[in-house]
Design a protein around this motif. Structure first.
Motif, PDB file in Angstrom:
ATOM      1  N   VAL A 364     -11.541  16.178  19.737  1.00 56.29           N
ATOM      2  CA  VAL A 364     -12.818  16.190  19.010  1.00 56.29           C
ATOM      3  C   VAL A 364     -13.884  15.413  19.776  1.00 56.29           C
ATOM      4  O   VAL A 364     -15.045  15.847  19.869  1.00 56.29           O
ATOM      5  CB  VAL A 364     -12.639  15.596  17.598  1.00 56.29           C
ATOM      6  CG1 VAL A 364     -13.995  15.329  16.943  1.00 56.29           C
ATOM      7  CG2 VAL A 364     -11.806  16.527  16.735  1.00 56.29           C
ATOM      8  N   ALA A 365     -13.502  14.277  20.336  1.00 58.62           N
ATOM      9  CA  ALA A 365     -14.468  13.422  21.032  1.00 58.62           C
ATOM     10  C   ALA A 365     -14.864  13.963  22.400  1.00 58.62           C
ATOM     11  O   ALA A 365     -15.961  13.655  22.889  1.00 58.62           O
ATOM     12  CB  ALA A 365     -13.898  12.013  21.179  1.00 58.62           C
ATOM     13  N   SER A 366     -14.019  14.766  23.011  1.00 60.04           N
ATOM     14  CA  SER A 366     -14.277  15.201  24.391  1.00 60.04           C
ATOM     15  C   SER A 366     -14.764  16.637  24.523  1.00 60.04           C
ATOM     16  O   SER A 366     -15.389  16.977  25.527  1.00 60.04           O
ATOM     17  CB  SER A 366     -13.008  15.027  25.239  1.00 60.04           C
ATOM     18  OG  SER A 366     -11.950  15.832  24.725  1.00 60.04           O
ATOM     19  N   VAL A 367     -14.493  17.492  23.538  1.00 63.70           N
ATOM     20  CA  VAL A 367     -14.940  18.884  23.615  1.00 63.70           C
ATOM     21  C   VAL A 367     -16.303  18.989  22.933  1.00 63.70           C
ATOM     22  O   VAL A 367     -16.417  18.765  21.723  1.00 63.70           O
ATOM     23  CB  VAL A 367     -13.929  19.842  22.943  1.00 63.70           C
ATOM     24  CG1 VAL A 367     -14.438  21.276  23.014  1.00 63.70           C
ATOM     25  CG2 VAL A 367     -12.566  19.726  23.636  1.00 63.70           C
ATOM     26  N   PRO A 368     -17.366  19.320  23.672  1.00 65.14           N
ATOM     27  CA  PRO A 368     -18.740  19.274  23.134  1.00 65.14           C
ATOM     28  C   PRO A 368     -18.965  20.111  21.884  1.00 65.14           C
ATOM     29  O   PRO A 368     -19.783  19.746  21.043  1.00 65.14           O
ATOM     30  CB  PRO A 368     -19.587  19.797  24.311  1.00 65.14           C
ATOM     31  CG  PRO A 368     -18.795  19.463  25.524  1.00 65.14           C
ATOM     32  CD  PRO A 368     -17.352  19.621  25.120  1.00 65.14           C
TER      33      PRO A 368
END
Length: 936
Positions: A364-368
């Motif tokens: 969630v935090a890394s995939v825009p």
């Protein structure tokens, strides 16, 4: 069954056990004292850090958004409730010229935190917000401590993690700034406890109620909050299976998932009265049917910096290392490097429930695309990850407990090494260039702290002091992280200085102005008048007052909201070309522009300054009350109209001045429509600047190189007197107009009209130019809400035969080109043939009522922004509403005396109420079923 021997041994040991039980009772009592002492200390630390990071420099509130939005818009909600008694308002006539109130719903329309203030009319809203936010922050910290203790992490770990939660970048900073970023945290943590209760007792009441309150408090961040609850729910489901030694199945997961989501679904439905009208207000920007507009990116290609669809998709779905959103940012997670280490370590733990949780969070935090969705499809900003902070704290608690309770392992060094590698890889990212070396040093220190825990464990293992092994480990790791966070938070607060200066705060909320505003609004209502009353001051004061009304009879045209009436916004910015004094394009201010003020019905001005072109009506202390006798009524009738097609042909400055002579309508209504007349006494002019080293002529314009803000006197010269070298000729006013070059003017109606293009040669810096105190600003390119104000337009009132203005150039390097200047004498009030007389008893909330006597058949014209939610009744009959003056509400009217009732209904309001009823009924049914199931 016990054997006789075991019974005998038990009886022999009874005497020996009693002293131990007494000791355990003492220890239990001491443990309780220490447990409750943790709450007291955490509460004290909350107040201390609030003082350290904010209160020692000023008020617990920020300069821009807090003072102009978060503390005043809820005050308007409360004022309207006191006037109407309606808990479900639909229209905000007092703000932004008249707006769908759901354009402001983000600022706490139905927030339980603000609804409590309705019972405290004697408390200033700004004071209430300050106290409420500090208590809200304290409640969040204490609830996190309670939650972690209930999860079995122990006092030391729970206390340490609660302190780190308090010091996380957004928590204190946003509590006095963008309060909606964090004020839902108590309800989110209660919902986490509700998830535990659901899996332990199969009761979902706490989960449903807390989720509902979270949505009503901050619907924007509730999206991320519900995602956090789902992730935590998956983790708890896995833990439950692990405890039972059962394997997960697709069918079991789906069945449990549906049942788990039901209370959250009912919470969303119950919030329908807020969510449905707000959603329709927001999407109205693209459909053009409602009032909504928002601070939206125009396209994904602009958002992601690519014009290629493949690159856009890759940019959205390909994982990116977004470290700036994790480390030390009030607009992200705001943790130190240890939190990244914890995430990496959790991703490879033995329990699959822990691994799944950490991997989902990492994705969630890394995939825009997930960040884009959590931001409501508006932009890619890491602030949407703030609701994940409690989950990160939960993982930190698990890590600290594991490290402190288990033997030292060299394998535990790997996450620290991975953290350092990730920081090095991401060193060239935006926001990391100046930070990465500090982060690398910090990660190395944290690695050293981890190695030190091995020594601590060995020392206390030999002494057989297990409790000190735990406390020592927690103190070294969590304590070091807390120190880094505290140092950064303090430095950030010191450098940014976003908190309000106490003196300025007292000036802005000074209750003495209430008397001046009341005098002005009483005058405006005299004999049924319907006019606006504005408050003008310095640029900073005007920014603070963008949404401020002192009573419900005060109507203003300024607006500062992330959602707005798009038609009105476009009129101000493009059609009329109003000054833009602030770097944020959403900040649409009250102006000294005499043409716009007259057009919008701003008849009364309350200010401490001297005003030109208006009459001094009276004084109230140091406040002066001016009257613009030529101002239009907010609603009036006229037969003097022109078609929008012809209006669109007009060039500057006739696009402004013509609005004082003609009402613009969608189609021809009279023979006058096809004629275009020029304003009397409008003639070309130039500005002749005095000698100054910062100004030089260049390519038919000017080059400005100011090493500091520089004031220059400029002489206004008519075109026929131009002989000076420092003069720039202006172009003809237009082909379809007849411009008179008379120089004789009437005192009080003389205006300098000025326009030029600006090119900032240092685009990373803001650019500002004042003309007689009227400000235009071009914001730096990297600003999130870049105002794109590359054409500066001014309308400056001149007094008598005044022929000089003061121009101030801000520090910077820039070019001015295509300079146009005109002198105009504004027309009389012939346009306003029939004045609307309001019925002050019936005019409130979403209703405007009164009467009007039309001298001739024509149009009802208002300066209320057009919206499809309006219904106009003339003499009890519905009439078709039309868009007049390109952006405002109006309709055709026949000659004669008429009773007028204008009613506004927010689109989606009725559907939202039905949805809320369905949600509440669903929750009640679910509660009954759970109660019956529990009894069985």
């Amino acid at each position: 069954m016990k054997t006789r021997q075991s019974k005998r041994l038990h009886n022999q040991n009874v005497g020996k056990i009693k002293p131990v039980h007494l000791h355990n009772n003492e220890e239990t009592t001491m443990s309780k004292y220490l447990y409750y002492a943790g709450y007291v200390i955490l509460a004290a630390l909350t107040l201390f850090f609030c003082w350290m990071f904010c209160l020692r420099w000023g008020v617990f509130g920020a300069k821009v958004d807090w003072i102009s939005q978060h503390s005043v818009i809820p005050d308007y909600f409360r004022k309207q409730f006191y006037e109407t008694g309606n808990l479900f308002p639909e229209f905000a006539m007092n703000l932004g010229g008249g707006q769908n109130i759901y354009n402001y719903s983000y600022y706490g329309l139905y927030s339980p935190l603000f609804l409590l203030s309705y019972a405290l009319p004697f408390v200033k809203m700004s004071t209430y917000v300050i106290v409420m936010e500090m208590l809200c922050l304290m409640a969040s910290v204490l609830l996190l401590y309670l939650w972690l203790n209930r999860k079995g992490f122990g006092r030391a770990v729970s206390f340490a993690v609660a302190v780190i939660f308090l010091l996380a970048g957004p928590m204190i900073c946003q509590s006095y700034s963008q309060i909606m970023f964090v004020n839902y945290m108590p309800f989110l943590i209660l919902a986490m406890m509700g998830v535990d209760r659901y899996f332990e007792k199969r009761r979902s009441g706490l989960l449903a109620v807390s989720t509902f309150l979270m949505i009503m408090t901050s619907f924007y961040f509730s999206i991320g909050g519900m995602l956090a609850l789902v992730i935590y729910g998956i983790h708890c489901y896995g833990r439950k299976l692990e405890e039972k030694n059962e394997r997960a199945t697709v069918k079991g997961f789906l069945c449990e998932g549906v049942r788990f989501l039901l209370p959250m679904i009912f919470a969303v439905l119950a919030s329908g009265v807020l969510l449905v009208p707000t959603a329709l207000a927001l999407i109205g920007r693209s459909s053009g049917e409602s009032s909504g507009g928002s601070a939206n990116a125009e396209s994904l290609s602009v958002l992601l910096g690519s014009g290629n669809a493949t690159k856009i998709l890759k940019g959205l779905f390909f994982p990116q290392l977004r470290l700036s959103g994790v480390f030390y940012s009030p607009y992200g997670l705001g943790f130190g490097t240890l939190m990244l280490t914890v995430l990496v370590a959790t991703m490879f733990r033995r329990r699959w429930s822990d691994r799944v949780m950490s991997w989902i969070i990492a994705i969630v935090a890394s995939v825009p695309v997930f960040v884009y969705i959590l931001n409501g499809g508006l932009y890619l900003r890491d602030k949407a990850l703030i609701p994940l902070i409690p989950l990160f704290c939960y993982m930190l608690a698990m890590y600290l407990k594991k490290v402190s309770c288990e033997e030292f392992s060299w394998g535990g060094c790997i996450p620290y090494v991975v953290t350092m590698e990730l920081i090095y890889i991401g060193r060239n990212q935006e926001g990391m260039v100046n930070l990465w070396s500090f982060l690398m040093t910090e990660s190395q220190i944290m690695f050293g702290c981890y190695l030190a825990t091995g020594v601590i464990k060995e020392v206390w293992r030999k002494r057989r002091k297990t409790i000190w092994r735990i406390r020592g480990t927690v103190l070294i790791l969590a304590g070091s992280m807390a120190v880094f966070l505290a140092v950064f938070d303090n430095q950030y607060a010191k450098e940014k200085q976003e908190m309000l200066d106490t003196t300025f705060y007292k000036q802005v909320i000074d209750s003495k102005i209430t008397d001046a505003i009341q005098t002005a609004t009483d005058e405006a209502k005299k004999d049924g008048g319907f006019y606006r009353t504005v408050q003008l001051g310095t640029d900073d004061e005007n920014a603070a007052n963008l949404n401020r009304v002192w009573n419900t009879d005060q109507y203003i045209s300024s607006i500062y909201s992330s959602s707005y009436n798009k038609t009105y916004q476009n009129f101000r910015k493009d059609t009329f070309g109003l000054e833009q004094p602030y770097r944020n394009f959403l900040m649409q201010s009250e102006e000294s522009n005499p043409i716009y003020a007259r057009f919008m019905g701003e008849k009364y001005i309350v200010t401490k300054s001297k005003m030109k072109g208006v009459r001094l009506l009276g004084k109230s202390g140091e406040w002066k009350i001016y009257e613009n006798e030529s101002a239009a009524s907010i609603i009036y009738g006229t037969s003097q109209v022109m078609s929008e097609k012809n209006y669109d042909k007009l060039d500057y400055p006739y696009n402004q001045t013509t609005l004082l002579q003609k009402a613009v309508v969608p189609e021809s209504a009279t023979k006058q429509t096809d004629s275009i007349e020029a304003v009397d006494n409008l003639h070309n002019a130039v500005l002749r600047f005095g000698e100054n080293s910062c100004i030089s002529e260049a390519d038919g314009g000017y080059h400005i190189f100011a090493k500091k803000d520089t004031k220059v006197k400029a002489e206004i010269v008519s075109q026929i007197d131009i002989n000076s070298v420092n003069t720039v000729n202006t172009e003809n006013a237009g082909e379809n107009t007849n411009v008179a070059n008379e120089t004789k003017t009437d005192s009080g109606n003389r205006v300098l009209l000025l326009r030029f293009k600006v090119k900032n040669l240092k685009p990373s810096k803001d650019l500002t130019i004042w003309v007689d105190g009227n400000r235009n600003k071009l914001s730096a390119k990297q600003r999130v809400y870049y105002n794109d104000n590359t054409t500066f337009t001014y309308a400056v009132a001149l007094e008598g035969d005044e022929n000089q203005v003061e121009v101030t150039f801000s520090k910077g390097k820039y070019n001015l080109s295509d300079v146009e200047a005109y002198i105009a004498t504004l027309p009389g009030t012939e346009l306003y043939e029939s004045e609307f007389l309001q019925n002050s008893t019936k005019t409130k909330g979403n209703v405007i009522a009164g009467n009007l006597t039309m001298q001739k058949s024509g149009y009802l014209i208002t300066s209320i922004p057009y919206d499809s939610g309006f219904k106009i009744q003339v003499d009890g009959k519905n009439v078709k509403s039309e868009k007049v003056n390109t952006a405002f509400l109006g309709c055709k009217m026949k000659a004669g005396e008429h009773d007028i009732v204008i009613t506004y209904h927010a689109p989606g309001m009725a559907a939202g109420k039905v949805m809320s009823f369905v949600g509440m009924m669903g929750f009640l049914i679910l509660s009954v079923l759970e109660h019956v199931d529990t009894k069985k």
